[in-house]
Scaffold this motif. Structure first.
Motif, short mmCIF file in Angstrom:
data_model
loop_
_atom_site.label_atom_id
_atom_site.label_comp_id
_atom_site.label_asym_id
_atom_site.label_seq_id
_atom_site.Cartn_x
_atom_site.Cartn_y
_atom_site.Cartn_z
N PRO A 29 -23.39 -1.47 -34.00
CA PRO A 29 -21.98 -1.14 -34.26
C PRO A 29 -21.03 -2.15 -33.63
N VAL A 30 -19.87 -2.29 -34.22
CA VAL A 30 -18.86 -3.25 -33.76
C VAL A 30 -17.52 -2.55 -33.64
N GLY A 31 -16.84 -2.75 -32.51
CA GLY A 31 -15.50 -2.18 -32.32
C GLY A 31 -14.41 -3.15 -32.75
N ARG A 32 -13.19 -2.74 -32.54
CA ARG A 32 -12.05 -3.53 -32.97
C ARG A 32 -11.38 -4.15 -31.73
N PRO A 33 -11.48 -5.46 -31.58
CA PRO A 33 -10.91 -6.10 -30.38
C PRO A 33 -9.40 -6.15 -30.41
N LEU A 34 -8.82 -6.22 -29.23
CA LEU A 34 -7.37 -6.36 -29.09
C LEU A 34 -6.97 -7.82 -29.24
N ALA A 35 -7.75 -8.70 -28.62
CA ALA A 35 -7.42 -10.12 -28.64
C ALA A 35 -8.66 -10.93 -28.29
N LEU A 36 -8.62 -12.17 -28.70
CA LEU A 36 -9.62 -13.14 -28.29
C LEU A 36 -8.96 -14.10 -27.32
N VAL A 37 -9.62 -14.36 -26.20
CA VAL A 37 -9.08 -15.33 -25.25
C VAL A 37 -10.11 -16.44 -25.08
N ARG A 38 -9.60 -17.67 -25.14
CA ARG A 38 -10.47 -18.84 -24.96
C ARG A 38 -10.04 -19.57 -23.71
N PRO A 39 -10.54 -19.17 -22.56
CA PRO A 39 -10.08 -19.77 -21.30
C PRO A 39 -10.47 -21.24 -21.20
N ALA A 40 -9.66 -22.00 -20.50
CA ALA A 40 -9.90 -23.43 -20.34
C ALA A 40 -10.71 -23.75 -19.10
N ASP A 41 -10.76 -22.82 -18.16
CA ASP A 41 -11.51 -23.07 -16.92
C ASP A 41 -11.80 -21.73 -16.24
N ALA A 42 -12.55 -21.84 -15.14
CA ALA A 42 -12.97 -20.62 -14.43
C ALA A 42 -11.77 -19.85 -13.89
N GLU A 43 -10.75 -20.55 -13.46
CA GLU A 43 -9.57 -19.89 -12.93
C GLU A 43 -8.89 -19.03 -14.01
N GLN A 44 -8.86 -19.52 -15.23
CA GLN A 44 -8.29 -18.70 -16.31
C GLN A 44 -9.17 -17.48 -16.60
N VAL A 45 -10.49 -17.67 -16.51
CA VAL A 45 -11.38 -16.50 -16.67
C VAL A 45 -11.04 -15.47 -15.60
N ARG A 46 -10.89 -15.94 -14.39
CA ARG A 46 -10.56 -15.04 -13.28
C ARG A 46 -9.26 -14.29 -13.56
N ALA A 47 -8.24 -15.03 -13.99
CA ALA A 47 -6.94 -14.41 -14.23
C ALA A 47 -7.01 -13.37 -15.35
N VAL A 48 -7.78 -13.66 -16.38
CA VAL A 48 -7.92 -12.71 -17.50
C VAL A 48 -8.63 -11.44 -17.01
N VAL A 49 -9.73 -11.61 -16.28
CA VAL A 49 -10.48 -10.43 -15.81
C VAL A 49 -9.60 -9.62 -14.86
N ALA A 50 -8.85 -10.29 -14.00
CA ALA A 50 -7.97 -9.57 -13.07
C ALA A 50 -6.94 -8.76 -13.84
N ALA A 51 -6.36 -9.35 -14.89
CA ALA A 51 -5.38 -8.63 -15.71
C ALA A 51 -6.03 -7.43 -16.39
#
Lengths: 453, 453
Positions: free
Chosen positions: A35-57
């Motif tokens: 099964p597949v759900g409906r995503p809110l958004a796709l994020v394509r982070p440029a670096d680890a810091e952006q991954v961190r910021a997205v997960v924190a949000a």
């Protein structure tokens, strides 16, 4: 602050995608039946810091995060859940370091497996784990699923090569786990825990892997043809008992051979009903001969061995092309059970019985030397009744693997498709430990929720 | 119900020992410098169910449990804490199964390493991890500390061989983790997490280990003598860069050679200031010659290679006898740092500087091929000032290992002696993950409290 504003504060606007077509393309992996759900958004982070910021949000707003590499998984582990952020890590694709002296590489998660292998080879080094998806799948995804492959029988799986990880935790911290040294026991082996955790404990932003020297010398290919799955299974058990450790020991059955023949007209099915494909990389002709002897004594109707690379490639193509050849015939439900090697004949016999009992076609490819079988249940497109029978056969095969002392997943992971099977395998007390670890490391419950557990 | 009554309900009375002399004998491991608490009782369970009952009683009453095998640890991990139950697992010493077809063994935690090796050898099989304590240490203790040894450089450490565990959890449940199959990814790899967790996450009551075939053919021994530690370190880095993977690559320095000579009159110090001892087990004379070439080019003042087992044993005795020979000279504070292999010369140089700066004798033995160094700080018995200088040198060496990208413990574990060093190595965010995992799996905080964390 609304979540979308928080997300916009975490990454530049061009890194956030909400286009429905793009979301749909990124919303699932290769598990056709999950099964597949409906995503809110796709994020394509440029670096680890952006991954961190997205997960924190996401943690602050209770929004699920579904990380993904190339989306080649076969268990639905990277499938979207409703309202999630799809965190696409395929853009983090730099090989940061190859250190020939220490025999290690440091890579971002989006580096494709074959690319790492090619880069290592330039230094005479080798990254062994070789899932069939190696031309497309990423080291991040391989690590998140603890991917295996053909050479595992001799060289082990992804976990055996991961020395260290950089990960973003469920509370939005960027940390380093594991090490660069050959040995190390300072604290819990959290790197080992994260390998195979399918994005449910953290998001991997960097991987340090151990490399081996490239094996020298021409590999020997040993092929045997057998009249039945069970006879081939006996040969596998004989190899295990002999103590020979081939660098590959693959099984391909008649359904696969015929499907490849129909597609590519290779005449493989003329060789026999079931093929065993062995590889010896020690440069030792005696070992190749001993492997062939195991095949012959177990009742091979035909066998050969060769150092011809072209011939070897042609024969191993039967293995490589089997899955796409079957997909041409209809949706494929992919099993991934692993049983003790000596019970491969029993398990293959049970799979045949389930095919008859549930009236479905089950083709078999297998990393036979590991006891890791991939029964492939193929149903005609659009035949809903066959699909239901296939699903019953799928669950019955999982239960049989557990009954034989095996596991419901050798290398593909639990994702969505193996959740019931895993619960049956592990039992309630062990699941309770899983839930405790999950809650400890992902207190907001945002990391790939609904997968594994 | 008082705790002692609860304990008496958990195990038969003869399994509970409160005699002060016996308690004292069981209250510590081999880390001479680590603090020791006063235990409440020693319990010698007869089976896993009794272990479970004891842990459950301790959890209900908040009584600490300190599990121990043979007590050969070098970090204080098995030392008593005040008011604890010492859980002695050395009596659970049955080899439950050796399966030659699957190449695995199932053992109770009290089975001594060498006994498992001997039992496996009867089937032509081999359990590689070979800590120096192998004649006495148990597989349970080896697993709890993720023990290494001499052959790790080629064959890996205990974790690489543990397939599955039976453990008693912090809430007093008896569960099975891991598997018997060669591959398996059903759920989190909790077995890997428990390996090396030093009794702080659960009590191991059974271990399933993978076995290899015994290597065939006569091993080659290659020995080189060097004029300085740094020259020997250069030879180690040269071997690493060459791609040769010896089955052992050990370093023994002049302090050790002299101590062994003084004890056993072997004339080892006449060979040179520092010895490198290599072993090649492929049966390949070319590889042995290449190893010797690495030694010679790095400046060996003398070198030899041999297939003579007796001669090899005599030379490796320098390694084996070094530690007891040094202990004759006074209390030994054992280091266990591991650095990237190419930085072995740097680390050895820094260790020499610390010896001078702190005015202490530091002898060196090392699993040099892994970058795993064991500086041994020896002080005269009763010299409190020297002891304090030694402790400062100890901590300074840990910090240097971390500064070089290494770890404070390669194979001995954190226990009590490396807690500060580990904190410096891992940092606060990673320690927070450790505490979260510990709290999740040991909610009552009773399992070996104060160790590691």
């Amino acid at each position: 602050m609304h979540f979308i504003e928080a997300l916009a504060a975490a990454v530049p606007p061009e890194r956030i995608v909400q286009d429905a077509d793009v979301l749909a393309a990124y919303a699932r992996d290769q598990a056709a039946w999950a099964p597949v759900g409906r995503p809110l958004a796709l994020v394509r982070p440029a670096d680890a810091e952006q991954v961190r910021a997205v997960v924190a949000a996401c943690a602050a707003h209770g929004v699920p995060v579904v990380p993904r590499g190339a989306g080649t998984g076969l268990s639905g582990g990277a499938n979207a859940v409703d309202g999630c952020v799809l965190l696409a890590l395929d853009g983090l694709d730099r090989i940061l370091e190859i250190d020939p002296g220490e025999q290690l590489a440091v890579v971002q998660p989006g580096v494709v497996n074959d690319r790492l292998r090619a880069a290592a080879a330039e230094h005479g080094l080798w990254y062994p784990p070789d899932p069939a998806s190696s031309p497309w799948s990423t080291i991040g995804g391989n690590t998140a699923t603890n991917a295996g492959g053909v050479c595992c029988v001799k060289y082990g799986v992804t976990r055996d090569y991961v020395l260290g990880l950089q990960v973003v935790t469920g509370t939005g911290k960027l940390v380093r786990l594991g090490r660069r040294t050959r040995k190390g026991v300072a604290g819990y082996d959290l790197a080992a825990l994260f390998v195979g955790s399918e994005g449910t404990l953290g998001v991997i932003t960097e991987i340090t892997v151990r490399l081996l020297r490239l094996p020298g010398g021409a590999p020997r290919t040993v092929v045997g043809a057998f009249g039945s799955l069970v006879a081939a299974g006996r040969a596998v058990a004989a190899v295990a008992a002999s103590g020979i450790v081939p660098a590959a020991l693959e099984l391909v059955d008649r359904y696969c051979l015929r499907a490849v023949d129909e597609w590519r007209n290779m005449g493989l099915a003329d060789l026999g009903d079931v093929l065993l494909l062995g590889r010896v990389d020690t440069g030792d002709d005696g070992e190749a001969a001993a492997l062939q002897g195991c095949f012959d004594r177990a009742g091979a109707t035909w066998s050969t061995r060769s150092t011809d690379a072209e011939e070897a490639e042609a024969l191993f193509a039967a293995r490589r092309l089997a899955y796409p050849a079957l997909e041409r015939l209809g949706p494929v439900l992919t099993e991934d059970v692993c049983v003790p090697r000596g019970l491969v004949p029993d398990m293959l016999g049970r799979i045949e019985e389930h095919a008859h009992a549930h009236d479905v076609h089950i083709a078999n490819i297998a990393h036979a030397g590991d006891g890791n079988l991939h029964p492939l249940i193929v149903v005609p497109a659009g035949d809903e009744a066959a699909r239901e029978r296939a699903q019953r056969a799928f669950e019955a095969i999982l239960d049989d693997a557990v009954a034989l002392g095996g596991t419901v997943t050798g290398e593909h992971g639990v994702g969505l498709l193996k959740k019931r099977g895993m619960r049956a395998e592990l039992g309630e007390d062990v699941l309770e430990l899983h839930r405790a670890v999950k809650a400890a490391l992902d207190p907001a419950g945002i990391l790939n929720p609904g997968k594994i557990l």
